[in-house]
Design a protein around this motif. Structure first.
Motif, PDB file in Angstrom:
ATOM      1  N   ARG A   4       0.717  -1.361  -0.155  1.00  0.00           N
ATOM      2  CA  ARG A   4       0.427  -0.061   0.203  1.00  0.00           C
ATOM      3  C   ARG A   4       1.189   1.410   0.067  1.00  0.00           C
ATOM      4  O   ARG A   4       1.641   1.249   0.983  1.00  0.00           O
ATOM      5  CB  ARG A   4      -0.993  -0.257   1.571  1.00  0.00           C
ATOM      6  N   LEU A   5       0.614   2.140  -0.561  1.00  0.00           N
ATOM      7  CA  LEU A   5       1.665   3.478  -1.170  1.00  0.00           C
ATOM      8  C   LEU A   5       0.453   4.155   0.223  1.00  0.00           C
ATOM      9  O   LEU A   5      -0.281   4.572   0.326  1.00  0.00           O
ATOM     10  CB  LEU A   5       1.741   3.541  -2.551  1.00  0.00           C
ATOM     11  N   ARG A   6       1.749   5.622  -0.213  1.00  0.00           N
ATOM     12  CA  ARG A   6       1.052   6.046   1.084  1.00  0.00           C
ATOM     13  C   ARG A   6      -0.026   7.147  -0.260  1.00  0.00           C
ATOM     14  O   ARG A   6      -0.162   7.939  -1.120  1.00  0.00           O
ATOM     15  CB  ARG A   6       2.305   7.979   1.138  1.00  0.00           C
ATOM     16  N   SER A   7      -0.773   7.657   0.978  1.00  0.00           N
ATOM     17  CA  SER A   7      -1.994   8.716  -0.035  1.00  0.00           C
ATOM     18  C   SER A   7      -2.164  10.080  -0.449  1.00  0.00           C
ATOM     19  O   SER A   7      -1.793  10.264   0.745  1.00  0.00           O
ATOM     20  CB  SER A   7      -3.731   8.181   1.097  1.00  0.00           C
ATOM     21  N   VAL A   8      -2.087  10.297  -1.211  1.00  0.00           N
ATOM     22  CA  VAL A   8      -2.054  11.706  -1.669  1.00  0.00           C
ATOM     23  C   VAL A   8      -2.403  12.461  -2.397  1.00  0.00           C
ATOM     24  O   VAL A   8      -4.029  10.913  -3.271  1.00  0.00           O
ATOM     25  CB  VAL A   8      -0.078  12.011  -2.621  1.00  0.00           C
ATOM     26  N   GLY A   9      -3.230  13.645  -3.260  1.00  0.00           N
ATOM     27  CA  GLY A   9      -4.161  14.293  -3.160  1.00  0.00           C
ATOM     28  C   GLY A   9      -3.510  15.049  -4.394  1.00  0.00           C
ATOM     29  O   GLY A   9      -2.449  14.905  -5.158  1.00  0.00           O
ATOM     30  N   LEU A  10      -4.645  15.765  -4.730  1.00  0.00           N
ATOM     31  CA  LEU A  10      -4.074  16.277  -6.214  1.00  0.00           C
ATOM     32  C   LEU A  10      -2.541  17.305  -6.599  1.00  0.00           C
ATOM     33  O   LEU A  10      -1.702  16.930  -7.149  1.00  0.00           O
ATOM     34  CB  LEU A  10      -5.411  17.039  -6.931  1.00  0.00           C
ATOM     35  N   ASP A  11      -3.074  17.818  -5.278  1.00  0.00           N
ATOM     36  CA  ASP A  11      -1.276  19.115  -5.008  1.00  0.00           C
ATOM     37  C   ASP A  11      -0.155  18.175  -5.622  1.00  0.00           C
ATOM     38  O   ASP A  11       1.007  18.424  -5.583  1.00  0.00           O
ATOM     39  CB  ASP A  11      -1.477  19.423  -3.559  1.00  0.00           C
ATOM     40  N   PHE A  12       0.083  16.313  -5.349  1.00  0.00           N
ATOM     41  CA  PHE A  12       0.931  15.554  -4.807  1.00  0.00           C
ATOM     42  C   PHE A  12       1.593  16.451  -6.774  1.00  0.00           C
ATOM     43  O   PHE A  12       3.134  16.099  -6.806  1.00  0.00           O
ATOM     44  CB  PHE A  12       0.970  14.525  -4.806  1.00  0.00           C
ATOM     45  N   THR A  13       0.897  16.118  -7.503  1.00  0.00           N
ATOM     46  CA  THR A  13       1.402  16.266  -9.100  1.00  0.00           C
ATOM     47  C   THR A  13       2.240  17.546  -9.115  1.00  0.00           C
ATOM     48  O   THR A  13       3.342  17.342 -10.021  1.00  0.00           O
ATOM     49  CB  THR A  13      -0.324  16.499  -9.860  1.00  0.00           C
ATOM     50  N   GLU A  14       1.637  18.299  -8.433  1.00  0.00           N
ATOM     51  CA  GLU A  14       2.842  19.480  -7.934  1.00  0.00           C
ATOM     52  C   GLU A  14       3.964  19.391  -6.949  1.00  0.00           C
ATOM     53  O   GLU A  14       4.623  20.659  -7.251  1.00  0.00           O
ATOM     54  CB  GLU A  14       2.079  20.889  -8.150  1.00  0.00           C
ATOM     55  N   SER A  15       3.822  19.014  -6.139  1.00  0.00           N
ATOM     56  CA  SER A  15       4.740  18.845  -5.585  1.00  0.00           C
ATOM     57  C   SER A  15       5.634  17.748  -5.286  1.00  0.00           C
ATOM     58  O   SER A  15       7.010  17.458  -3.783  1.00  0.00           O
ATOM     59  CB  SER A  15       4.083  19.338  -4.047  1.00  0.00           C
ATOM     60  N   ALA A  16       6.184  16.252  -5.536  1.00  0.00           N
ATOM     61  CA  ALA A  16       6.171  15.999  -5.689  1.00  0.00           C
ATOM     62  C   ALA A  16       7.928  15.330  -5.264  1.00  0.00           C
ATOM     63  O   ALA A  16       8.318  16.491  -6.252  1.00  0.00           O
ATOM     64  CB  ALA A  16       5.967  13.827  -6.725  1.00  0.00           C
ATOM     65  N   PRO A  17       8.295  14.556  -4.985  1.00  0.00           N
ATOM     66  CA  PRO A  17      10.282  15.260  -4.950  1.00  0.00           C
ATOM     67  C   PRO A  17      10.434  14.337  -6.498  1.00  0.00           C
ATOM     68  O   PRO A  17      11.787  15.466  -7.326  1.00  0.00           O
ATOM     69  CB  PRO A  17      10.578  13.483  -4.494  1.00  0.00           C
ATOM     70  N   VAL A  18       9.645  13.922  -7.285  1.00  0.00           N
ATOM     71  CA  VAL A  18       9.980  13.767  -8.726  1.00  0.00           C
ATOM     72  C   VAL A  18       8.756  13.677  -9.402  1.00  0.00           C
ATOM     73  O   VAL A  18       8.277  12.952  -9.160  1.00  0.00           O
ATOM     74  CB  VAL A  18      10.392  12.517  -9.064  1.00  0.00           C
ATOM     75  N   ARG A  19       8.807  14.832 -10.629  1.00  0.00           N
ATOM     76  CA  ARG A  19       7.330  14.693 -11.023  1.00  0.00           C
ATOM     77  C   ARG A  19       8.320  15.579 -13.115  1.00  0.00           C
ATOM     78  O   ARG A  19       9.608  15.756 -13.373  1.00  0.00           O
ATOM     79  CB  ARG A  19       7.445  16.468 -10.843  1.00  0.00           C
ATOM     80  N   LEU A  20       7.802  14.328 -13.832  1.00  0.00           N
ATOM     81  CA  LEU A  20       8.121  14.438 -14.889  1.00  0.00           C
ATOM     82  C   LEU A  20       6.924  14.851 -15.744  1.00  0.00           C
ATOM     83  O   LEU A  20       6.022  13.982 -15.842  1.00  0.00           O
ATOM     84  CB  LEU A  20       8.905  13.214 -15.486  1.00  0.00           C
ATOM     85  N   VAL A  21       7.178  15.432 -16.689  1.00  0.00           N
ATOM     86  CA  VAL A  21       6.308  15.782 -17.359  1.00  0.00           C
ATOM     87  C   VAL A  21       6.385  16.529 -18.314  1.00  0.00           C
ATOM     88  O   VAL A  21       7.581  16.734 -19.716  1.00  0.00           O
ATOM     89  CB  VAL A  21       6.280  17.897 -16.817  1.00  0.00           C
ATOM     90  N   PHE A  22       5.348  15.434 -20.027  1.00  0.00           N
ATOM     91  CA  PHE A  22       5.142  15.678 -20.798  1.00  0.00           C
ATOM     92  C   PHE A  22       4.201  15.900 -21.795  1.00  0.00           C
ATOM     93  O   PHE A  22       3.679  15.952 -21.373  1.00  0.00           O
ATOM     94  CB  PHE A  22       5.899  14.523 -21.088  1.00  0.00           C
ATOM     95  N   TRP A 120       0.930  15.657 -19.452  1.00  0.00           N
ATOM     96  CA  TRP A 120       0.557  14.350 -18.913  1.00  0.00           C
ATOM     97  C   TRP A 120       2.491  14.736 -17.412  1.00  0.00           C
ATOM     98  O   TRP A 120       2.929  14.400 -18.000  1.00  0.00           O
ATOM     99  CB  TRP A 120       1.077  12.618 -19.247  1.00  0.00           C
ATOM    100  N   THR A 121       1.747  14.175 -16.973  1.00  0.00           N
ATOM    101  CA  THR A 121       2.678  14.887 -15.520  1.00  0.00           C
ATOM    102  C   THR A 121       2.896  13.603 -14.724  1.00  0.00           C
ATOM    103  O   THR A 121       1.635  12.782 -13.816  1.00  0.00           O
ATOM    104  CB  THR A 121       2.350  15.938 -14.426  1.00  0.00           C
ATOM    105  N   PHE A 122       3.810  12.496 -14.088  1.00  0.00           N
ATOM    106  CA  PHE A 122       4.194  11.223 -14.009  1.00  0.00           C
ATOM    107  C   PHE A 122       5.225  11.921 -12.474  1.00  0.00           C
ATOM    108  O   PHE A 122       5.840  12.991 -12.754  1.00  0.00           O
ATOM    109  CB  PHE A 122       5.170  10.804 -14.739  1.00  0.00           C
ATOM    110  N   ALA A 123       3.807  11.909 -11.012  1.00  0.00           N
ATOM    111  CA  ALA A 123       4.318  12.348 -10.030  1.00  0.00           C
ATOM    112  C   ALA A 123       4.899  11.149  -8.565  1.00  0.00           C
ATOM    113  O   ALA A 123       4.090   9.542  -8.485  1.00  0.00           O
ATOM    114  CB  ALA A 123       3.413  13.414  -9.416  1.00  0.00           C
ATOM    115  N   VAL A 124       6.411  10.851  -8.381  1.00  0.00           N
ATOM    116  CA  VAL A 124       6.918   9.475  -7.779  1.00  0.00           C
ATOM    117  C   VAL A 124       8.001  10.479  -6.585  1.00  0.00           C
ATOM    118  O   VAL A 124       8.153  11.109  -6.518  1.00  0.00           O
ATOM    119  CB  VAL A 124       7.737   8.856  -8.188  1.00  0.00           C
TER     120      VAL A 124
END
Length: 159
Positions: A4-22, A120-124
């Motif tokens: 089980r992963l940590r539950s995150v919200g929409l804001d995570f796609t803007e603040s994640a440690p790794v954000r890959l945007v295409f 597409w934002t890939f946030a991890v």
């Protein structure tokens, strides 16, 4: 699917440690692209090469996704704002090292004419070795995204 992963919200796609945007462009209007993303969930394997199975769960509030190579995800839809945004987080996976993950698809009318600009934002989040590996994988993820969007464009042209 043991983890089980940590539950995150929409804001995570803007603040994640790794954000890959295409980004990529398609000829179809945003409404058609949104339908393919959010409503034709089972159609994803027909245009996104890495996806072997995708099905809605929990009355459409979630998805179950299988990727080539055996990775599986159980997801929660964070937003489905027709025709501009579709985002989801991964709740459970068999992939190692992930702590949190979300993906965000944004659709805007193309600035160069008819069609849609797809972002597409890939946030991890995960340990440093995973974050480093994802940065190294950026070119491959970008290629997979562009190939998927081209295939989606072809698929939508046939409709």
């Amino acid at each position: 699917m043991a983890r089980r992963l940590r539950s995150v919200g929409l804001d995570f796609t803007e603040s994640a440690p790794v954000r890959l945007v295409f980004t990529a462009e398609v000829a179809a209007p945003p409404e058609e692209v949104f339908r393919a993303l959010a409503e034709d969930v089972e159609g994803w394997p027909a245009w996104f090469g890495a996806v072997t199975r995708c099905r809605p769960t929990d009355g459409g509030k979630g998805r179950e996704v299988a990727l080539r190579g055996g990775t599986r995800f159980q997801e929660t839809i964070l937003t489905a704002e027709a025709p501009v945004r579709y985002a989801y987080r991964i709740d459970k996976t068999n992939a190692p090292a992930l702590r949190a993950m979300a993906e965000d698809w944004r659709l805007t009318p193309s600035a160069t004419g008819p069609g849609t600009r797809v972002r597409w934002t890939f946030a991890v989040d995960g340990p440093a070795p995973l974050r480093f590996a994802l940065l190294l994988a950026r070119p491959g993820l970008g290629r997979a995204f562009r190939n998927a969007v081209r295939a989606l464009d072809r698929r939508l042209a046939l409709v």
